[in-house]
Design a protein around this motif. Sequence first.
Motif, PDB file in Angstrom:
ATOM      1  N   TYR A   1       5.603  89.488  -3.879  1.00 46.72           N
ATOM      2  CA  TYR A   1       5.253  90.284  -2.733  1.00 46.72           C
ATOM      3  C   TYR A   1       4.157  91.053  -3.232  1.00 46.72           C
ATOM      4  CZ  TYR A   1       5.534  93.927   0.724  1.00 46.72           C
ATOM      5  OH  TYR A   1       5.368  94.645   2.014  1.00 46.72           O
ATOM      6  N   GLY A   2       3.093  90.994  -2.525  1.00 45.58           N
ATOM      7  CA  GLY A   2       1.948  91.590  -2.827  1.00 45.58           C
ATOM      8  C   GLY A   2       0.702  90.928  -3.190  1.00 45.58           C
ATOM      9  N   ARG A   3       0.845  89.600  -3.521  1.00 43.70           N
ATOM     10  CA  ARG A   3       0.152  88.444  -4.084  1.00 43.70           C
ATOM     11  C   ARG A   3      -1.037  88.236  -2.768  1.00 43.70           C
ATOM     12  NH1 ARG A   3       3.793  84.341  -7.479  1.00 43.70           N
ATOM     13  NH2 ARG A   3       4.266  85.813  -8.968  1.00 43.70           N
ATOM     14  N   LEU A   4      -0.615  88.005  -1.495  1.00 45.24           N
ATOM     15  CA  LEU A   4      -1.580  87.707  -0.412  1.00 45.24           C
ATOM     16  C   LEU A   4      -2.763  88.792  -0.480  1.00 45.24           C
ATOM     17  CD1 LEU A   4      -2.169  85.902   1.910  1.00 45.24           C
ATOM     18  CD2 LEU A   4      -0.885  87.482   3.253  1.00 45.24           C
ATOM     19  N   ALA A   5      -2.159  89.988  -0.532  1.00 48.79           N
ATOM     20  CA  ALA A   5      -3.233  91.201  -0.327  1.00 48.79           C
ATOM     21  C   ALA A   5      -3.699  91.595  -1.780  1.00 48.79           C
ATOM     22  CB  ALA A   5      -2.514  92.521   0.139  1.00 48.79           C
TER      23      ALA A   5
ATOM     24  N   LEU B   1       5.917  75.837  14.839  1.00 49.48           N
ATOM     25  CA  LEU B   1       5.242  74.962  13.948  1.00 49.48           C
ATOM     26  C   LEU B   1       5.998  74.502  12.760  1.00 49.48           C
ATOM     27  CD1 LEU B   1       1.851  77.272  13.780  1.00 49.48           C
ATOM     28  CD2 LEU B   1       2.437  75.403  15.357  1.00 49.48           C
ATOM     29  N   GLY B   2       7.251  74.953  12.628  1.00 50.47           N
ATOM     30  CA  GLY B   2       7.971  74.355  11.581  1.00 50.47           C
ATOM     31  C   GLY B   2       7.866  75.491  10.329  1.00 50.47           C
ATOM     32  N   GLU B   3       8.706  74.998   9.351  1.00 53.02           N
ATOM     33  CA  GLU B   3       8.921  76.064   8.005  1.00 53.02           C
ATOM     34  C   GLU B   3       7.443  75.921   7.210  1.00 53.02           C
ATOM     35  OE1 GLU B   3      12.390  75.212   5.966  1.00 53.02           O
ATOM     36  OE2 GLU B   3      13.636  75.740   7.433  1.00 53.02           O
ATOM     37  N   SER B   4       6.874  74.792   7.453  1.00 50.41           N
ATOM     38  CA  SER B   4       5.457  74.619   6.605  1.00 50.41           C
ATOM     39  C   SER B   4       4.352  74.419   7.681  1.00 50.41           C
ATOM     40  CB  SER B   4       5.429  73.475   5.733  1.00 50.41           C
ATOM     41  OG  SER B   4       6.368  74.099   4.625  1.00 50.41           O
ATOM     42  N   PHE B   5       3.294  75.269   7.794  1.00 51.71           N
ATOM     43  CA  PHE B   5       2.156  74.796   8.610  1.00 51.71           C
ATOM     44  C   PHE B   5       0.899  74.949   8.087  1.00 51.71           C
ATOM     45  CE2 PHE B   5       3.455  78.906   9.475  1.00 51.71           C
ATOM     46  CZ  PHE B   5       2.275  79.831   9.838  1.00 51.71           C
ATOM     47  N   ASP B   6      -0.450  74.741   8.567  1.00 55.87           N
ATOM     48  CA  ASP B   6      -1.477  74.568   7.963  1.00 55.87           C
ATOM     49  C   ASP B   6      -2.242  75.867   7.923  1.00 55.87           C
ATOM     50  OD1 ASP B   6      -1.777  71.762   7.539  1.00 55.87           O
ATOM     51  OD2 ASP B   6      -1.542  71.399   9.597  1.00 55.87           O
ATOM     52  N   ILE B   7      -2.540  76.681   8.839  1.00 60.12           N
ATOM     53  CA  ILE B   7      -3.436  77.939   8.930  1.00 60.12           C
ATOM     54  C   ILE B   7      -2.684  78.880   9.595  1.00 60.12           C
ATOM     55  CG2 ILE B   7      -5.645  78.811   9.434  1.00 60.12           C
ATOM     56  CD1 ILE B   7      -6.833  75.800   9.417  1.00 60.12           C
ATOM     57  N   HIS B   8      -2.802  80.152   9.004  1.00 55.29           N
ATOM     58  CA  HIS B   8      -2.408  81.200   9.616  1.00 55.29           C
ATOM     59  C   HIS B   8      -3.663  82.085   9.773  1.00 55.29           C
ATOM     60  CE1 HIS B   8      -0.292  84.733  11.043  1.00 55.29           C
ATOM     61  NE2 HIS B   8       0.784  84.355  10.698  1.00 55.29           N
ATOM     62  N   GLY B   9      -3.971  82.693  10.907  1.00 48.62           N
ATOM     63  CA  GLY B   9      -5.104  83.489  10.944  1.00 48.62           C
ATOM     64  C   GLY B   9      -4.950  84.847  11.644  1.00 48.62           C
ATOM     65  N   GLY B  10      -5.827  85.786  11.555  1.00 46.67           N
ATOM     66  CA  GLY B  10      -5.916  86.875  12.281  1.00 46.67           C
ATOM     67  C   GLY B  10      -7.006  87.896  11.642  1.00 46.67           C
ATOM     68  N   GLY B  11      -6.990  88.931  12.053  1.00 48.44           N
ATOM     69  CA  GLY B  11      -8.044  89.937  11.573  1.00 48.44           C
ATOM     70  C   GLY B  11      -7.765  90.484  10.218  1.00 48.44           C
ATOM     71  N   ILE B  12      -8.851  90.971   9.456  1.00 46.39           N
ATOM     72  CA  ILE B  12      -8.591  91.516   8.172  1.00 46.39           C
ATOM     73  C   ILE B  12      -7.475  92.742   7.877  1.00 46.39           C
ATOM     74  CG2 ILE B  12     -10.765  92.973   8.151  1.00 46.39           C
ATOM     75  CD1 ILE B  12      -9.639  90.849   5.240  1.00 46.39           C
ATOM     76  N   ASP B  13      -7.605  93.372   9.081  1.00 48.84           N
ATOM     77  CA  ASP B  13      -6.470  94.417   9.023  1.00 48.84           C
ATOM     78  C   ASP B  13      -5.143  94.155   8.960  1.00 48.84           C
ATOM     79  OD1 ASP B  13      -7.314  93.671  11.544  1.00 48.84           O
ATOM     80  OD2 ASP B  13      -5.927  95.192  12.507  1.00 48.84           O
ATOM     81  N   LEU B  14      -4.932  92.980   9.204  1.00 48.27           N
ATOM     82  CA  LEU B  14      -3.504  92.646   9.248  1.00 48.27           C
ATOM     83  C   LEU B  14      -3.160  91.989   7.961  1.00 48.27           C
ATOM     84  CD1 LEU B  14      -3.238  90.376  12.768  1.00 48.27           C
ATOM     85  CD2 LEU B  14      -2.717  92.873  12.341  1.00 48.27           C
ATOM     86  N   VAL B  15      -3.960  91.764   6.910  1.00 42.79           N
ATOM     87  CA  VAL B  15      -3.509  91.002   5.558  1.00 42.79           C
ATOM     88  C   VAL B  15      -2.225  91.961   5.067  1.00 42.79           C
ATOM     89  CG1 VAL B  15      -4.067  90.646   3.238  1.00 42.79           C
ATOM     90  CG2 VAL B  15      -5.600  90.053   5.109  1.00 42.79           C
ATOM     91  N   PHE B  16      -2.287  93.204   4.779  1.00 45.13           N
ATOM     92  CA  PHE B  16      -1.331  94.045   4.476  1.00 45.13           C
ATOM     93  C   PHE B  16      -1.226  95.273   5.559  1.00 45.13           C
ATOM     94  CE2 PHE B  16       0.759  97.521   2.301  1.00 45.13           C
ATOM     95  CZ  PHE B  16       1.706  96.655   1.608  1.00 45.13           C
ATOM     96  N   PRO B  17      -0.100  95.529   5.961  1.00 48.29           N
ATOM     97  CA  PRO B  17       1.591  94.997   5.608  1.00 48.29           C
ATOM     98  C   PRO B  17       1.773  93.887   6.393  1.00 48.29           C
ATOM     99  CG  PRO B  17       1.833  96.964   6.967  1.00 48.29           C
ATOM    100  CD  PRO B  17       0.076  96.908   6.755  1.00 48.29           C
ATOM    101  N   HIS B  18       1.200  93.464   7.471  1.00 43.75           N
ATOM    102  CA  HIS B  18       1.866  92.502   8.277  1.00 43.75           C
ATOM    103  C   HIS B  18       1.895  91.184   7.888  1.00 43.75           C
ATOM    104  CE1 HIS B  18       3.107  90.750  12.143  1.00 43.75           C
ATOM    105  NE2 HIS B  18       2.082  89.927  12.343  1.00 43.75           N
ATOM    106  N   HIS B  19       0.727  90.581   7.607  1.00 44.82           N
ATOM    107  CA  HIS B  19       0.805  89.123   6.816  1.00 44.82           C
ATOM    108  C   HIS B  19       1.611  89.161   5.644  1.00 44.82           C
ATOM    109  CE1 HIS B  19      -2.735  87.679   9.754  1.00 44.82           C
ATOM    110  NE2 HIS B  19      -1.439  87.808  10.371  1.00 44.82           N
ATOM    111  N   GLU B  20       1.488  90.016   4.644  1.00 49.06           N
ATOM    112  CA  GLU B  20       2.196  90.355   3.435  1.00 49.06           C
ATOM    113  C   GLU B  20       3.595  90.063   3.668  1.00 49.06           C
ATOM    114  OE1 GLU B  20       1.957  89.612  -0.091  1.00 49.06           O
ATOM    115  OE2 GLU B  20       0.350  90.627   0.286  1.00 49.06           O
ATOM    116  N   ASN B  21       4.033  90.942   4.883  1.00 49.94           N
ATOM    117  CA  ASN B  21       5.528  90.963   5.059  1.00 49.94           C
ATOM    118  C   ASN B  21       5.973  89.542   5.812  1.00 49.94           C
ATOM    119  OD1 ASN B  21       5.352  93.494   4.124  1.00 49.94           O
ATOM    120  ND2 ASN B  21       5.548  94.447   6.050  1.00 49.94           N
ATOM    121  N   GLU B  22       5.167  89.039   6.774  1.00 51.78           N
ATOM    122  CA  GLU B  22       5.625  87.781   7.172  1.00 51.78           C
ATOM    123  C   GLU B  22       5.878  86.747   6.104  1.00 51.78           C
ATOM    124  OE1 GLU B  22       3.437  85.618  10.489  1.00 51.78           O
ATOM    125  OE2 GLU B  22       2.296  87.472  10.761  1.00 51.78           O
ATOM    126  N   LEU B  23       4.750  86.596   5.345  1.00 51.41           N
ATOM    127  CA  LEU B  23       5.013  85.760   4.077  1.00 51.41           C
ATOM    128  C   LEU B  23       6.240  85.926   3.363  1.00 51.41           C
ATOM    129  CD1 LEU B  23       3.782  83.361   2.154  1.00 51.41           C
ATOM    130  CD2 LEU B  23       2.391  85.403   1.078  1.00 51.41           C
TER     131      LEU B  23
END
Length: 467
Positions: A167-171, A232-254
């Motif tokens: 937790y925290g590595r993506l951001a 898309l399944g449990e593994s897929f290729d690319i997840h995208g979005g705005g830079i404002d979503l890196v934390f907390p949204h995408h960190e929490n998703e991951l």
Amino acid sequence: MSGMKEPVFFNTASRRREPFRPIDPRNVRIYACGPTVYDRAHIGNARPAVVFDLLFRLLRFIHGSGNVTYARNITDIDDKINARAASLRQDGDERSLVEIIRSITDQTIRWYREDMRSLNVLRPTFEPRATEFVPAMISMIEALVAQGHAYSAGRHVLFNTSSFAGYGRLANRSLDEMQAGARVEVAPYKRNTTDFVLWKPSSDELPGWDSPWGRGRPGWHIECSAMCRELLGESFDIHGGGIDLVFPHHENELAQSRCACPGGGFAKLWMHNGFVQVEGEKMAKSLGNFVTVRDLLDRGIDGGVIRFVLLSAHYRQPLDWTTRKAEEARRILRRWRKLAADDGGQPAPAVLQALADDLNTPKAISELHRLANSGEAAQLKASAEFLGLPMHMPGETQAVPGDQLVEELMRARDDARKRKDFSEADRIRDRLAGAGVEISDGPHGTVWSKTSQYEPAGLAEPGSKGG
């Protein structure tokens, strides 16, 4: 595509450029966070839609249109939507909150799709609404609770961030940084400050679903995780979005996705676009610079111009929307549309290679200028349209003889300047100015436009029978 270099994209997770090698080249999968549907899409909402539309186009070109799946969600369960509905109730709307919410979301989805069509954004393969996937969200939360990654407290279910070592590595944030700056709700029932809501209670008036934890609704982060897994399944290729979503949204998703599906890798690569400003300032309603796509269209700025400006900066860099940039884009597109050949062609290899180089749109646009200046009309048309820049807009006339003569004179002037025959270049410029043609020399070449005094007959050489 044969002869094309392997695409390279910047991965937010690794913080470096990486060759793009899909998990399955016959089933390339992309997920991008879409709109929360409570109001008109603003120019900041439009940027990721355009950026990931271009990525979708590129990967379809490389792998085949039938081999790429693109999901862009619609968030129609959200406290902002509920608050807008409550405001309408206070203003006299006599419908139930649930009825108002459904009306708001249905209308806003229609608006969003209309606005995206105006920007020539392709419809994704899937546009899942969060409300359609609540059972999948409940199932994922149950798995997290069963595996010890989530807990029930205060009528809520929360994810235990301390249970996921990454937790925290993506951001790229430490625990102390996240605790100090996290945009998270402080509540006495949390075990850790950074723990986040998976399920929350709903009042009788608000939308709600039955669950093992009582009637309620999902938290924002679990929505995308469940839709990713289902589509898309449990593994897929690319997840995208705005830079404002890196934390907390995408960190929490991951975190929740990796814990709920320990056998899957979730997203292999993360791509994020930069912020959008307006005239050098952060966009805000309080500053009076909150610009929606509809505002721009209503001001007569066509969708191709808006898309051009959004692609004019590299997607990872901040973008400043200005009136000057919109006007410059309008002039450039006007020139290209007059030059573009009616017959079909293939996108220029240099344009494709620029896009394969981490979606380098400034480089691709520079190549389009080169094609325009060298008169390569068929490749110009194909390359511009590959970027989603329409070369024939409704209501615009195609080149007429007088316009074609202007283009011939422009090319002659460019040739004279290259030969350093500035006397001849100035003579041609004066000839054009006398016919009401305004010329603007810029870093990407020269563009022209007609003034109110435009008169094609004035283009003829003095003493000739032109007209």
